[in-house]
Design a protein around this motif. Structure first.
Motif, PDB file in Angstrom:
ATOM      1  N   PRO A  57      80.018  20.792  28.479  1.00  0.00           N
ATOM      2  CA  PRO A  57      80.369  19.553  27.770  1.00  0.00           C
ATOM      3  C   PRO A  57      81.621  18.878  28.292  1.00  0.00           C
ATOM      4  CG  PRO A  57      80.956  21.444  26.439  1.00  0.00           C
ATOM      5  CD  PRO A  57      80.226  21.978  27.636  1.00  0.00           C
ATOM      6  N   CYS A 150      81.957  24.680  20.572  1.00  0.00           N
ATOM      7  CA  CYS A 150      82.650  24.895  21.842  1.00  0.00           C
ATOM      8  C   CYS A 150      83.401  26.228  21.774  1.00  0.00           C
ATOM      9  CB  CYS A 150      83.647  23.769  22.104  1.00  0.00           C
ATOM     10  SG  CYS A 150      82.889  22.174  22.448  1.00  0.00           S
ATOM     11  N   MET A 160      80.108  20.862  19.786  1.00  0.00           N
ATOM     12  CA  MET A 160      79.627  20.119  20.938  1.00  0.00           C
ATOM     13  C   MET A 160      78.904  18.859  20.465  1.00  0.00           C
ATOM     14  SD  MET A 160      76.824  21.187  23.887  1.00  0.00           S
ATOM     15  CE  MET A 160      77.634  22.727  24.269  1.00  0.00           C
ATOM     16  N   ALA A 224      74.551  17.750  27.000  1.00  0.00           N
ATOM     17  CA  ALA A 224      75.945  17.811  26.557  1.00  0.00           C
ATOM     18  C   ALA A 224      76.607  16.459  26.835  1.00  0.00           C
ATOM     19  CB  ALA A 224      76.685  18.931  27.286  1.00  0.00           C
ATOM     20  N   THR A 228      82.269  14.894  23.232  1.00  0.00           N
ATOM     21  CA  THR A 228      82.701  16.153  22.609  1.00  0.00           C
ATOM     22  C   THR A 228      84.199  16.166  22.318  1.00  0.00           C
ATOM     23  OG1 THR A 228      80.863  17.414  23.565  1.00  0.00           O
ATOM     24  CG2 THR A 228      82.836  18.657  22.933  1.00  0.00           C
TER      25      THR A 228
END
Length: 265
Positions: A57, A150, A160, A224, A228
């Motif tokens: 991510p 995460c 995420m 991803a 984030t």
């Protein structure tokens, strides 16, 4: 639609002048687009550790020196304070404002992080014949906070975020293979199919971007997403953080072909 501009320097100049504040999906096809995170020096080292712990991510492209906003390796003449179409300002984890310049907020201890973006692989997807409905319809792909966490690092933690693109079922294998060749642009999908399996309740209600629901011939594919950090900022609540506005990326001068198969820039 964003496809009207093909030169990164031209897009950045328009962003600097305030005449381009829209999405960058489909713009400057073939060039590396980047997510942007700007933090004070006290938090920067911790965020760098978070990136190292979560390369999917948060694929790190470039980290600046404290106070540096120009002379980038990825875009030499760019100005990080003005050359993204729009910025989000967050204080103590709370979104405060969307602005088109952060010159008046800039501090000498600020460190900027440029992170890979899945938009970079879209030219390759289109070249492979994969239909991207958000490009043809001029939309920002929907983005969702997931139930996937995460790996905590450096005092930062949080969920995420993923972007979703409806992909035709007969093009799914090609989409997975093409994006897998770009780990610095988040790589291949992190999930395919039922959104509930990653904690997404309703595809029609994204956290950012435009709603897009797959048709009967399409499947929901999740990559991803470089938004984030904005979810992490909500959770970790640093005193002041600046990011790009979701869907409105900082466009670099690096050809996308230069990052194919690479895990470092």
């Amino acid at each position: 639609m964003a496809t009207a501009i093909t030169d990164p320097a031209r897009l950045r100049q328009r962003a600097r002048s305030g005449s381009w504040t829209g999405a960058t999906a489909g713009a400057c096809a073939g060039y590396l687009q980047a997510n942007l995170v700007i933090l004070g020096g006290r938090e920067a080292e911790g965020f760098a550790r978070l990136c190292r712990a979560n390369p999917t991510p948060l694929p790190l492209l470039e980290r600046t020196r404290p106070g540096q906003y120009t002379g980038l390796r990825t875009a030499l003449r760019a100005d990080l304070r003005t050359d993204a179409p729009a910025y989000h300002v967050h204080r103590h984890g709370v979104f405060e404002a969307e602005v088109t310049s952060v010159e008046d907020l800039w501090r000498e201890d600020f460190v900027a992080f440029l992170l890979g973006c899945s938009y970079t692989a879209e030219a390759a997807l289109l070249g492979a014949g994969v239909r991207l409905r958000h490009v043809t319809e001029g939309l920002v792909p929907p983005m969702f906070v997931t139930g996937l966490a995460c790996e905590p690092a450096g005092g930062f933690h949080g969920p995420m975020v993923v972007s979703m693109r409806p992909i035709e079922r007969d093009q799914l294998a090609e989409a997975v293979a093409v994006t897998g060749e770009y780990p610095l642009a988040h790589g291949g999908p992190v999930h395919i199919g039922d959104p509930a399996e990653i904690g997404v309740d309703d595809l029609g209600i994204p956290d950012w971007g435009d709603p897009m629901v797959p048709s009967p011939t399409e499947v929901a594919v999740f990559w991803a997403c470089g938004v984030t950090p904005q979810a992490v900022i909500r959770a970790a609540a640093p005193e002041l953080a600046i990011t790009h506005a979701p869907g409105r990326m900082f466009v670099t001068d690096v050809p996308a072909a230069d990052i194919r198969g690479r895990t470092e820039l």
